[in-house]
Each structure stands twice: as structure tokens, then as C-alpha cells.
Design a protein around this motif. Sequence first.
Motif, mmCIF file in Angstrom:
data_model
loop_
_atom_site.group_PDB
_atom_site.id
_atom_site.type_symbol
_atom_site.label_atom_id
_atom_site.label_comp_id
_atom_site.label_asym_id
_atom_site.label_seq_id
_atom_site.Cartn_x
_atom_site.Cartn_y
_atom_site.Cartn_z
ATOM 1 N N ARG A 71 44.304 76.748 -3.846
ATOM 2 C CA ARG A 71 43.058 77.744 -4.175
ATOM 3 C C ARG A 71 42.825 77.722 -5.384
ATOM 4 N NH1 ARG A 71 48.349 79.340 -4.024
ATOM 5 N NH2 ARG A 71 48.353 80.109 -1.944
ATOM 6 N N TYR A 72 41.711 78.216 -6.076
ATOM 7 C CA TYR A 72 41.139 78.239 -7.260
ATOM 8 C C TYR A 72 41.126 79.727 -7.730
ATOM 9 C CZ TYR A 72 39.725 73.442 -6.094
ATOM 10 O OH TYR A 72 39.817 72.072 -5.891
ATOM 11 N N GLN A 73 41.674 79.859 -8.878
ATOM 12 C CA GLN A 73 41.910 81.311 -9.633
ATOM 13 C C GLN A 73 40.740 81.490 -10.838
ATOM 14 O OE1 GLN A 73 45.319 83.126 -12.028
ATOM 15 N NE2 GLN A 73 45.750 83.292 -10.045
ATOM 16 N N ILE A 80 41.242 78.323 -13.564
ATOM 17 C CA ILE A 80 39.819 78.064 -14.153
ATOM 18 C C ILE A 80 39.509 79.302 -15.304
ATOM 19 C CG2 ILE A 80 37.167 77.717 -14.039
ATOM 20 C CD1 ILE A 80 39.073 75.763 -12.407
ATOM 21 N N THR A 81 39.310 78.899 -16.471
ATOM 22 C CA THR A 81 38.825 79.824 -17.450
ATOM 23 C C THR A 81 37.528 79.587 -17.962
ATOM 24 O OG1 THR A 81 39.714 78.278 -19.275
ATOM 25 C CG2 THR A 81 41.347 79.783 -18.316
ATOM 26 N N GLY A 82 36.856 80.648 -18.570
ATOM 27 C CA GLY A 82 35.532 80.447 -18.916
ATOM 28 C C GLY A 82 34.515 80.614 -17.974
ATOM 29 N N GLN A 104 27.600 81.824 -15.760
ATOM 30 C CA GLN A 104 29.216 81.377 -15.784
ATOM 31 C C GLN A 104 29.890 81.585 -14.789
ATOM 32 O OE1 GLN A 104 29.481 83.976 -19.617
ATOM 33 N NE2 GLN A 104 30.820 82.683 -20.069
ATOM 34 N N LEU A 105 29.452 80.772 -13.527
ATOM 35 C CA LEU A 105 30.201 80.818 -12.195
ATOM 36 C C LEU A 105 30.587 79.463 -11.848
ATOM 37 C CD1 LEU A 105 27.713 83.169 -10.296
ATOM 38 C CD2 LEU A 105 29.658 83.839 -11.368
ATOM 39 N N ARG A 110 29.596 69.834 -13.980
ATOM 40 C CA ARG A 110 29.245 70.823 -13.378
ATOM 41 C C ARG A 110 30.742 71.695 -12.867
ATOM 42 N NH1 ARG A 110 24.087 72.491 -14.543
ATOM 43 N NH2 ARG A 110 22.787 70.784 -14.053
ATOM 44 N N GLN A 111 31.820 70.933 -13.096
ATOM 45 C CA GLN A 111 33.036 71.319 -12.364
ATOM 46 C C GLN A 111 33.010 71.980 -10.897
ATOM 47 O OE1 GLN A 111 35.289 74.007 -15.032
ATOM 48 N NE2 GLN A 111 33.831 73.472 -16.619
ATOM 49 N N ALA A 112 32.248 71.273 -10.050
ATOM 50 C CA ALA A 112 31.899 71.798 -8.854
ATOM 51 C C ALA A 112 32.923 71.556 -7.815
ATOM 52 C CB ALA A 112 30.614 70.979 -8.641
#
Length: 300
Positions: free
Chosen positions: A126-128, A14-16, A59-60, A88-90
Motif C-alpha cells: 500500500r501507499y500512504q 509518501i511525504t510532500g 502535489q499529487l 515523477r515518482q509514478a
Amino acid sequence: MLELNPQSIETSVITGMKGFLLVGDPWLGSERRVGRVDNTWDTSMGKLVNAFEIAAERQLLPVVLGDLLHENRDMGKVLEIINAVKGRQAVLVPRDGRWLDRSKGHIAAILQASGLAHVAGYSAKRYQIQVNDNGQWHKLEMECHTSWGGHNRLDQGSRARVVIPALGIVAEPDSSIPTMEAEQGHTLIKAGRLIRLTALEESLEVNVFAVTQGGVERIALKTVPIVFTDASMSADQFQQGLVRDSQFVERLRASTAESLEEEGKEGMIEQIDAICTEIGADDYVRTKLYELSKDAAAAV
């Protein structure tokens, strides 16, 4: 065991974003809430939207732990949930693998299939988060531990959770108001319901948790005064009375054990007499204290 998603990837980058926002279960559902007489659907939805606003402002990446919709029979309002989640990219962390049962029409399955949200452990293990800090890149990873897949696949029926190893944070769904506490070398976040259900909870803050490279921060959501029924208030007062009585008996038991050990039975009775004389207690209170002390002594 539940079937794995063959298209699941190891790591979703995940960027931004600057970190994660851990959000409890809004308990969206109809207005069937014991004790409350206000519009609890609007209150619950307001909490979820408030959390998403905080995530966007800071920005979370929002991570919602829980089933979102409390009862499947409330699926008629699914459009409202879609509008709240859209864009929201939740990441969703359902309590357990029941969300995969398509016959149940779980809201997590609908949002996952429509591409409006990701289910932790199903889309990726996992999410990075990659953060650029003055030209230096830092990585913050969140591992998924679920019964349907992830970094660590749990036994079927186990409660799902996420882990942020770099900060020693474990977060899992819970049924109480959200809390954070130290536990055996790590920080445990119980991401409970975002709605207060009883008068005993009215004074409590409802928090979400911002996790960045700098650590974890509690953030209070907006709350409004709650209106409870008389029956709910009476039940809470009764519960408070039980707690007070239980605490009194426990203190008396501890005091009795100490007195028996240090001064014996006669010393304990003398203490009761002295206290009753000092506070002006009548014979009824004095007798009850003798009885309570006798019961406490028998349990020591």
C-alpha cells in the motif's frame, strides 16, 4: 501463482504530497490507430505529460493504470517514455501479471528495474500519503490488489486495481474513455485510455481523477480536434444507426406490451392508425408499423 517480491514492504510512506492522481492508460504506441490520421504517438504522450503536470502542480502522486505502451514492438521509443516518467515518482498499475515476464520486455518491468517508477503491489502492499493540515497530520492510504502481490493478492490473470478505503474508491484499468460512477456502496473509477479512437468519442472529455482528503475531482486533460478517415466516419454513422434502430424497437416493444396489457390487440392497432393519420404517414409506413408491432408483440 506468480512469484512474490521478497523485498516488498507493507507500506510505502509518501511525504510532500496531498493525495493521488489516478491516470488512465495513455495507450502509447505507433501511429497504427484505426480511424485517426494524426500523429497519435505525440497525442498520447501529450496526454501523459499533461497528467504529470497536473500531478506536480497539485502535489499529487501520479498513479497510472494500464500498460503504458500498447505494443511491445514500439519499444524503440522507450527513451521518450523514460524522459516523461523520470522524476515523477509514478506508481504503475499494469493490467495483469504479464509485465513480470522478462522475455516480453514490458515497459513497466524496465521502469521498475531502473528505479524510475514503482509497480503497485510489487514494491509495497500500500501507499500512504501523510498530509500536514495546520499542524495536524492526516493519512490517506491506497491499497494494491494484484496477482503479483499487494494488500490483497488476486488470482493469476485477474485485472489489477487499487483501493482507497477511506473514501470508498476502487480504480481499475479499462479499455474505454475514463469514467467514474457509483456502484454498490463505492465509487468505481474505470481509468480507461486517454486517447479517443472514433468520431463518436470526439466530443467526450478525457479525465484524470484527483483524490485527496476532501474527496475525488474530475480534471479534464487538454484535447485537440481529431481528424478521422472517411471509413471511420462511415463506420461510426452506421453504428449510430444501429443504436437508434435498436432503441426504437425497444421502445416499440415496451409500448406494445403496455398497449396489449391495457387495451388489447384492437386498441394497439387503433393507436397506430391514429398516429399515422396525425403525422400523415403513407400506407407503406403504416404497414411497417403493423409488422414491427406484430413482431414486438410476439416477443412480449
